[in-house]
Scaffold this active site. Structure first.
Site, PDB file in Angstrom:
ATOM      1  N   SER A 137      11.006   0.060   1.309  1.00 11.54           N
ATOM      2  CA  SER A 137       9.822   0.905   1.085  1.00 11.54           C
ATOM      3  C   SER A 137       9.961   2.168   1.919  1.00 11.54           C
ATOM      4  O   SER A 137      10.609   2.154   2.976  1.00 11.54           O
ATOM      5  CB  SER A 137       8.560   0.146   1.515  1.00 11.54           C
ATOM      6  OG  SER A 137       7.436   1.013   1.533  1.00 11.54           O
ATOM      7  N   TYR A 150       3.722  -4.237   8.215  1.00 19.89           N
ATOM      8  CA  TYR A 150       4.349  -4.071   6.887  1.00 19.89           C
ATOM      9  C   TYR A 150       5.503  -3.070   6.984  1.00 19.89           C
ATOM     10  O   TYR A 150       6.631  -3.355   6.558  1.00 19.89           O
ATOM     11  CB  TYR A 150       3.324  -3.617   5.843  1.00 19.89           C
ATOM     12  CG  TYR A 150       3.984  -3.356   4.504  1.00 19.89           C
ATOM     13  CD1 TYR A 150       4.533  -4.405   3.768  1.00 19.89           C
ATOM     14  CD2 TYR A 150       4.102  -2.055   4.003  1.00 19.89           C
ATOM     15  CE1 TYR A 150       5.187  -4.172   2.559  1.00 19.89           C
ATOM     16  CE2 TYR A 150       4.744  -1.811   2.791  1.00 19.89           C
ATOM     17  CZ  TYR A 150       5.289  -2.875   2.077  1.00 19.89           C
ATOM     18  OH  TYR A 150       5.950  -2.645   0.886  1.00 19.89           O
TER      19      TYR A 150
HETATM   20  P1  NDP Z   1       3.429  -7.594  -6.668  1.00 19.27           P
HETATM   21  O1  NDP Z   1       2.368  -8.140  -5.761  1.00 19.27           O
HETATM   22  O2  NDP Z   1       3.029  -7.144  -8.031  1.00 19.27           O
HETATM   23  O3  NDP Z   1       4.598  -8.658  -6.823  1.00 19.27           O
HETATM   24  C1  NDP Z   1       5.102  -9.364  -5.717  1.00 19.27           C
HETATM   25  C2  NDP Z   1       5.949 -10.516  -6.204  1.00 19.27           C
HETATM   26  O4  NDP Z   1       6.449 -11.198  -5.057  1.00 19.27           O
HETATM   27  C3  NDP Z   1       5.174 -11.505  -7.026  1.00 19.27           C
HETATM   28  O5  NDP Z   1       5.966 -11.941  -8.104  1.00 19.27           O
HETATM   29  C4  NDP Z   1       4.936 -12.682  -6.087  1.00 19.27           C
HETATM   30  O6  NDP Z   1       4.933 -13.885  -6.824  1.00 19.27           O
HETATM   31  C5  NDP Z   1       6.201 -12.585  -5.211  1.00 19.27           C
HETATM   32  N1  NDP Z   1       6.058 -13.228  -3.920  1.00 19.27           N
HETATM   33  C6  NDP Z   1       5.180 -12.958  -2.931  1.00 19.27           C
HETATM   34  N2  NDP Z   1       5.362 -13.817  -1.904  1.00 19.27           N
HETATM   35  C7  NDP Z   1       6.387 -14.641  -2.261  1.00 19.27           C
HETATM   36  C8  NDP Z   1       7.036 -15.743  -1.650  1.00 19.27           C
HETATM   37  N3  NDP Z   1       6.668 -16.196  -0.443  1.00 19.27           N
HETATM   38  N4  NDP Z   1       8.050 -16.351  -2.307  1.00 19.27           N
HETATM   39  C9  NDP Z   1       8.423 -15.925  -3.535  1.00 19.27           C
HETATM   40  N5  NDP Z   1       7.847 -14.901  -4.176  1.00 19.27           N
HETATM   41  C10 NDP Z   1       6.834 -14.277  -3.542  1.00 19.27           C
HETATM   42  O7  NDP Z   1       4.107  -6.402  -5.837  1.00 19.27           O
HETATM   43  P2  NDP Z   1       5.171  -5.277  -6.253  1.00 19.27           P
HETATM   44  O8  NDP Z   1       5.860  -5.628  -7.497  1.00 19.27           O
HETATM   45  O9  NDP Z   1       4.487  -3.976  -6.139  1.00 19.27           O
HETATM   46  O10 NDP Z   1       6.146  -5.392  -5.003  1.00 19.27           O
HETATM   47  C11 NDP Z   1       7.454  -5.901  -5.086  1.00 19.27           C
HETATM   48  C12 NDP Z   1       8.221  -5.443  -3.854  1.00 19.27           C
HETATM   49  O11 NDP Z   1       8.208  -4.030  -3.791  1.00 19.27           O
HETATM   50  C13 NDP Z   1       7.654  -5.928  -2.527  1.00 19.27           C
HETATM   51  O12 NDP Z   1       8.723  -6.257  -1.665  1.00 19.27           O
HETATM   52  C14 NDP Z   1       6.902  -4.701  -1.997  1.00 19.27           C
HETATM   53  O13 NDP Z   1       6.810  -4.694  -0.599  1.00 19.27           O
HETATM   54  C15 NDP Z   1       7.791  -3.593  -2.512  1.00 19.27           C
HETATM   55  N6  NDP Z   1       7.169  -2.291  -2.654  1.00 19.27           N
HETATM   56  C16 NDP Z   1       6.032  -2.117  -3.418  1.00 19.27           C
HETATM   57  C17 NDP Z   1       5.471  -0.851  -3.527  1.00 19.27           C
HETATM   58  C18 NDP Z   1       4.217  -0.591  -4.280  1.00 19.27           C
HETATM   59  O14 NDP Z   1       3.569   0.432  -4.030  1.00 19.27           O
HETATM   60  N7  NDP Z   1       3.833  -1.433  -5.209  1.00 19.27           N
HETATM   61  C19 NDP Z   1       6.108   0.313  -2.908  1.00 19.27           C
HETATM   62  C20 NDP Z   1       7.273   0.010  -2.115  1.00 19.27           C
HETATM   63  C21 NDP Z   1       7.778  -1.236  -2.032  1.00 19.27           C
HETATM   64  P3  NDP Z   1       4.144 -15.231  -6.478  1.00 19.27           P
HETATM   65  O15 NDP Z   1       2.811 -14.833  -5.927  1.00 19.27           O
HETATM   66  O16 NDP Z   1       4.081 -15.925  -7.801  1.00 19.27           O
HETATM   67  O17 NDP Z   1       5.019 -15.941  -5.506  1.00 19.27           O
HETATM   68  C1  8X3 Z   2       4.470   0.279  -0.456  1.00 22.26           C
HETATM   69  C2  8X3 Z   2       4.273   1.737  -0.223  1.00 22.26           C
HETATM   70  O1  8X3 Z   2       2.981   3.426   1.168  1.00 22.26           O
HETATM   71  O2  8X3 Z   2       1.757   1.494   0.340  1.00 22.26           O
HETATM   72  O3  8X3 Z   2       5.599  -0.175   0.224  1.00 22.26           O
HETATM   73  O4  8X3 Z   2       3.328   1.262   2.151  1.00 22.26           O
HETATM   74  S1  8X3 Z   2       3.038   1.970   0.913  1.00 22.26           S
END
Ligand code: NDP
Ligand code: 8X3
Length: 259
Positions: A137, A150
């Site tokens: 991120s 985070y």
């Molecule tokens: P979502 O919340 O939409 O998806 C997260 C996924 O991770 C879900 O499928 C969830 O599935 C899974 N997950 C969470 N905890 C666990 C666990 N303990 N074991 C296995 N699976 C797990 O988030 P995003 O798609 O937005 O995020 C995906 C990644 O991208 C993350 O690492 C996030 O930090 C990163 N990110 C997101 C950004 C954003 O703005 N959206 C920006 C930058 C980075 P389930 O609950 O079924 O386990």
């Molecule tokens: C997710 C982007 O700016 O919400 O990783 O931390 S931010």
């Protein structure tokens, strides 16, 4: 050529779900892992036999062991690992934030990602082929109020990715850290704000945020570079998101004790 096998963690929603769809459409065999198995089953109904649903909580090492050991013949040799599972919880300052939330983020974003990588890497090394794609991120580079743990977990992901490359010198294994900024169309902010959908919706209002398909396309692009090319890091943000000056608090200078 046999189609490559890709393990995507966090496949039940958001980026992970879209990454699975994009990769299956491109002909890859994709193992989608997450805790919510019913969601994975629904995805399999849509994507068909090229998608294998795997219930796995990355933060529980014994569950990871069991889940990986349960993979059927034809799904065991993982060529590409997409470490996408992760979450942010809360936006409170460090002196008010929930320690339990901090532990969950550390256990998922750091311990989970590290353990799954440690499990998969030896077979990549023994076959001298593979690609680890981590989802970091911009929060791992740019500090912001409330980003405390985070952002620190994502700084770990960035440095771990680069240190992996150092250890993999002399191999053909590639490591990429994809570092998105503000992204919409996922459950990320609903999880962060613990179901406060209004707060989550307001964050994206008029922001023109990055969408899951943008991240999926970026994963695909990094993956499909020629074998001699390693994409180390990619930062990807919406055009609406940029940098600002560092804040300076001028009220402090009104206190004589600081002069
Ligand atoms: P979502 O919340 O939409 O998806 C997260 C996924 O991770 C879900 O499928 C969830 O599935 C899974 N997950 C969470 N905890 C666990 C666990 N303990 N074991 C296995 N699976 C797990 O988030 P995003 O798609 O937005 O995020 C995906 C990644 O991208 C993350 O690492 C996030 O930090 C990163 N990110 C997101 C950004 C954003 O703005 N959206 C920006 C930058 C980075 P389930 O609950 O079924 O386990
Ligand atoms: C997710 C982007 O700016 O919400 O990783 O931390 S931010």
């Amino acid at each position: 050529m046999m189609s490559q096998i890709i393990l995507v963690t966090g496949a039940s929603a958001g980026f992970g779900q879209n990454i699975c769809q994009t990769l299956v459409e491109k002909g890859y065999k994709v193992i989608g892992a997450a805790r919510r198995y019913e969601k994975l089953q629904r995805i399999q109904e849509e994507l068909g036999e090229q998608f294998y649903p795997l219930q796995m909580d990355v933060s529980q090492p014994e569950q990871v062991d069991k889940a990986l050991a349960s993979l059927p013949v034809g799904w065991q040799e993982i060529d590409v690992l997409v470490n996408n599972a992760g979450l942010a919880l809360g936006l409170d300052p460090a002196f008010e934030a929930s320690f339990e939330d901090w532990q969950t983020m550390i256990n998922t974003n750091i311990i989970g990602l590290t353990y799954v990588t440690r499990k998969i890497l030896p077979t990549m090394v023994s076959r001298n082929q593979g690609h680890v794609i981590n989802i970091g991120s911009t929060a791992g580079t740019v500090p912001y109020p409330g980003g405390n743990v985070y952002g620190a977990t994502k700084a770990y992901v960035k440095q771990f990715s680069q240190n992996l490359r150092a250890d993999l010198a002399g191999t053909r294994i590639r490591v990429t850290n994809i570092e998105p900024g503000l992204c919409g169309g996922t459950e990320f902010s609903n999880v962060r704000f613990k179901g406060d959908d209004d707060r989550a919706t307001k964050l994206y209002d008029g922001a023109g945020s990055i969408q899951p398909e943008d991240i999926a396309n970026t994963v695909l692009w990094a993956l499909e570079q020629p074998a001699h090319v390693n994409i180390s890091r990619i930062e990807i943000v919406p055009v609406s998101q940029t940098f600002g000056p560092q804040p300076i608090d001028r009220t402090l200078w009104n206190d004589d004790s600081l002069l």
